[in-house]
Design a protein around this motif. Sequence first.
Motif, PDB file in Angstrom:
ATOM      1  N   LYS A 255       0.777  -1.155  -0.123  1.00  0.00           N
ATOM      2  CA  LYS A 255       0.142  -0.056  -0.226  1.00  0.00           C
ATOM      3  C   LYS A 255       0.975   1.281  -0.051  1.00  0.00           C
ATOM      4  CE  LYS A 255      -3.709   2.040   2.353  1.00  0.00           C
ATOM      5  NZ  LYS A 255      -4.947   1.917   3.571  1.00  0.00           N
ATOM      6  N   TYR A 276       0.781   7.812   9.615  1.00  0.00           N
ATOM      7  CA  TYR A 276      -0.120   6.746   8.923  1.00  0.00           C
ATOM      8  C   TYR A 276       0.680   5.400   8.875  1.00  0.00           C
ATOM      9  CZ  TYR A 276      -2.692  10.990   8.332  1.00  0.00           C
ATOM     10  OH  TYR A 276      -3.470  12.065   8.616  1.00  0.00           O
ATOM     11  N   GLU A 278      -0.292   2.435   8.404  1.00  0.00           N
ATOM     12  CA  GLU A 278      -0.790   1.478   7.686  1.00  0.00           C
ATOM     13  C   GLU A 278      -0.383   1.562   5.809  1.00  0.00           C
ATOM     14  OE1 GLU A 278      -3.717   4.867   7.620  1.00  0.00           O
ATOM     15  OE2 GLU A 278      -2.360   3.955   8.833  1.00  0.00           O
ATOM     16  N   TYR A 279       0.507   2.592   5.845  1.00  0.00           N
ATOM     17  CA  TYR A 279       1.107   2.566   4.445  1.00  0.00           C
ATOM     18  C   TYR A 279       2.397   1.996   4.467  1.00  0.00           C
ATOM     19  CZ  TYR A 279      -2.621   5.507   2.459  1.00  0.00           C
ATOM     20  OH  TYR A 279      -3.811   5.806   2.252  1.00  0.00           O
ATOM     21  N   GLN A 298       8.942  -1.252   5.859  1.00  0.00           N
ATOM     22  CA  GLN A 298       7.953  -2.116   5.530  1.00  0.00           C
ATOM     23  C   GLN A 298       7.749  -3.016   3.994  1.00  0.00           C
ATOM     24  OE1 GLN A 298       5.405  -2.943   7.352  1.00  0.00           O
ATOM     25  NE2 GLN A 298       5.487  -1.525   9.107  1.00  0.00           N
TER      26      GLN A 298
END
Length: 358
Positions: A255, A276, A278-279, A298
């Motif tokens: 993402k 953020y 989640e990215y 990530q």
Amino acid sequence: MKPTIHHLSHIDLDGYSCQLVMEYTPYKIYSYNANYGAEVIERLNEILDVLRKSDEPSVVFITDLNLTLDEAKWLNREVERLNDAGKQIEIILRDHHGSGQECANKYEWYFLDTSKCATKLTYEYAKATFELDEPEWMSKFVAVVNAVDLWLQDEVENFEYGKVCMRLVTETRELNRVIFGDEDRKYKVALLKEAAQMVNMANANIILDEKIHALKKDFFRENDDDTLDNLATRFIVKMLGAKTDYMTIYYKGYKGFLSYGVGNTSIIGNGFLVAYPEYDFIVDVSTRGTMSLRANNQVDVSLIAKEWAGGGGHPNASGGRIQGFKEQFRYDKVKLQIENLIHAKEAVAGKLEYKAVG
């Protein structure tokens, strides 16, 4: 019923000052800005897209931008077609660039006066037509813009203050005009409004010169004080977070967040990824197609940079240049280019998996 005004203006002191003047009229106004060249048509197309979906009486109001004859012909034809289909749209243009003379000779809506800046032309037209609720500083500020835009050095006081106001606009680069168009305009106009209210002070040019940094900080500050860079970064990260619905991209299951022309990716990109989590990555593409990628352990963005553009770098900080990238003035067209690139690369490379870093 008052018409809705769609106001397109230039991106310099004169252009933004036209929009400052129009803030003091009792109309619903949607504002847009463009530099010369392809961006003018892009912004006019943006306005026309809105008008096609609206049944409100509307005005396309253009200031401090001279159209070519082809551009004027195209705009006139498009508005005529909409009016033939039942719309109520009027074109009004107020400009002072002599290169627009051919258009002014042909179209009644194209008003040209080379003896005054566009802000003065807008001010006079707004007083006569748009029910201008004029604050006490406005006529003096208009004279300041007129002096510096026409380079009237003999009007020493107005000219010197105008030079500082000009720099106030040209050095206000913290926000990107493509993805933060409304916010960037509000930023510049808010600073000009502060400057306009100081216009009658003694030594106003020196006072404003010394206050520019503080005025910028005041705009971005929400609670605690900090450096301008940090205040602006928090402001930008917060705005990016509000745009996740349409600025998210995916690559091979990861993402990402796609920004355009934001710059300062090391600070802003990392700030976004912390805010953020989640990215997996963020990529910022410049108008020339150079891209800067950041990750926070990530995904290895050096592999993405290599696949997208033959670039590379570090696992958490990489870059490259996209071949064949076309500069755009609308974010949706930038995103379409990048998504087409992603689909092409995924189709060629297959579903490779990246290992998280760390």
